[in-house]
Design an enzyme around this catalytic site. Structure first.
Site, mmCIF file in Angstrom:
data_model
loop_
_atom_site.group_PDB
_atom_site.id
_atom_site.type_symbol
_atom_site.label_atom_id
_atom_site.label_comp_id
_atom_site.label_asym_id
_atom_site.label_seq_id
_atom_site.Cartn_x
_atom_site.Cartn_y
_atom_site.Cartn_z
ATOM 1 N N HIS A 41 0.824 -1.227 0.000
ATOM 2 C CA HIS A 41 0.000 0.000 0.000
ATOM 3 C C HIS A 41 0.851 1.266 0.000
ATOM 4 C CE1 HIS A 41 -4.252 -1.130 0.391
ATOM 5 N NE2 HIS A 41 -3.755 -2.266 0.806
ATOM 6 N N ASP A 89 -0.476 -7.662 1.485
ATOM 7 C CA ASP A 89 0.048 -6.295 1.494
ATOM 8 C C ASP A 89 1.533 -6.260 1.824
ATOM 9 O OD1 ASP A 89 -0.691 -3.195 3.318
ATOM 10 O OD2 ASP A 89 0.223 -3.550 1.350
ATOM 11 N N SER A 183 3.078 2.094 8.343
ATOM 12 C CA SER A 183 2.866 0.944 7.433
ATOM 13 C C SER A 183 4.204 0.438 6.926
ATOM 14 C CB SER A 183 2.024 1.363 6.223
ATOM 15 O OG SER A 183 0.753 1.795 6.636
HETATM 16 C C1 LIG Z 1 0.207 5.530 0.978
HETATM 17 C C2 LIG Z 1 -0.095 5.254 2.436
HETATM 18 C C3 LIG Z 1 0.923 5.917 3.338
HETATM 19 C C4 LIG Z 1 -1.514 5.807 2.789
HETATM 20 C C5 LIG Z 1 -1.862 5.387 4.208
HETATM 21 O O1 LIG Z 1 -1.425 4.368 4.669
HETATM 22 N N1 LIG Z 1 -2.689 6.204 4.914
HETATM 23 C C6 LIG Z 1 -3.067 5.999 6.243
HETATM 24 C C7 LIG Z 1 -3.921 6.943 6.766
HETATM 25 C C8 LIG Z 1 -4.345 6.832 8.061
HETATM 26 C C9 LIG Z 1 -3.926 5.782 8.874
HETATM 27 C C10 LIG Z 1 -3.039 4.820 8.349
HETATM 28 C C11 LIG Z 1 -2.578 3.685 9.196
HETATM 29 C C12 LIG Z 1 -1.322 3.103 8.954
HETATM 30 C C13 LIG Z 1 -0.894 2.038 9.750
HETATM 31 C C14 LIG Z 1 -1.715 1.526 10.795
HETATM 32 C C15 LIG Z 1 -2.983 2.117 10.991
HETATM 33 C C16 LIG Z 1 -3.910 1.630 12.047
HETATM 34 N N2 LIG Z 1 -3.335 1.007 13.167
HETATM 35 C C17 LIG Z 1 -3.395 3.189 10.212
HETATM 36 C C18 LIG Z 1 -2.618 4.938 7.038
#
Ligand SMILES: CC(C)CC(=O)Nc1cccc(-c2cccc(CN)c2)c1
Length: 232
Positions: A41, A89, A183
């Site tokens: 992602h 993912d 992420s």
């Molecule tokens: C291209 C990508 C960076 C877009 C993206 O990932 N957006 C995004 C937005 C809000 C929360 C999160 C998010 C990530 C990791 C864990 C979690 C929840 N534990 C949320 C991720």
């Protein structure tokens, strides 16, 4: 990372920051001298541009002796990954050259035995992702301890409602949680990478939406195959 704290510098020498134009986008971690594992992602919205990978860092901005930015030769998303769900993912990044390993840059072994981590096991997540709900980004690596929750609880109708497959795992997300920018980072349980942070419902710190990770063991053969076929 919400509700966590600054990591001890360089105690997680496997951590990688995936960057575009000098900006941290996602986490990742070194699984071999020339390979970083992250989340597919993370390539959303990059328009096919290749990341640069920062290794050996604690601060994203300050000069540090073993900090080094590597170019990426290839980015290989898992063939099953897609923008509509969190399945498969994973993203493998081949660095342009082997990383120079030292006290600040080390490989993290990943779990190869395909067996669920027991619920209530306390694992650790680390990253340079947002530290507040308003989206403040830290300069220094953060970390948080989180207990694993059972797939049955994570799949409850009021949580992730039966979307958590046997190739995923969850941790409690009450107050302390992974968040945007975390992420791709590893979930480390007893010193071994068991999971890779996935965005899931993109909600952070809400106990109704536990954090979701791609379990690594089910993908060991795919990871080995990609690394073997690209070896030169
Ligand atoms: C291209 C990508 C960076 C877009 C993206 O990932 N957006 C995004 C937005 C809000 C929360 C999160 C998010 C990530 C990791 C864990 C979690 C929840 N534990 C949320 C991720």
């Amino acid at each position: 990372i919400l509700g966590g704290y600054e990591a001890k510098p360089h105690l997680r020498p496997y951590m990688a920051s995936l960057q575009l134009d000098g900006q941290h986008v996602c986490g990742g971690f070194l699984i071999a001298e020339q390979w970083v594992l992250s989340a597919a992602h993370c390539t959303e919205g990059t328009n096919g541009k290749l990341f640069q990978v920062l290794l050996g860092a604690h601060s994203l901005t300050e000069p540090e002796p073993h900090k080094r930015l590597y170019r990426v030769r290839a980015q290989i998303p898992h063939p099953g990954s897609n923008i509509h769900n969190n399945r498969d993912d994973l993203l493998l990044l081949q660095l342009e050259e082997k990383a120079e390993l030292n006290a600040h840059v080390k490989v993290l072994p990943f779990q190869r035995e395909d067996r669920d981590v027991e619920a209530d096991t306390v694992c650790e997540a680390a990253g340079w992702g947002t530290v507040t709900h308003s989206g403040r980004r830290p300069d220094k690596l953060q970390q948080v301890e989180r207990p694993v929750i059972s797939r049955d609880l994570c799949n409850h109708r009021t949580r992730h409602d039966h979307t958590i497959t046997e190739k995923m795992m969850c941790t409690d997300s009450r107050k302390k949680d992974t968040c945007k920018g975390d992420s791709g980072g590893p979930l480390v349980c007893n010193g071994v990478a068991e999971g890779v942070v996935t965005a899931g419902s993109r909600v952070c710190g809400n106990y109704k939406k536990p954090a979701i990770y791609t379990r690594i063991a089910p993908y060991a053969a795919w990871i080995d195959g990609v690394m073997a076929s690209a070896a030169r």
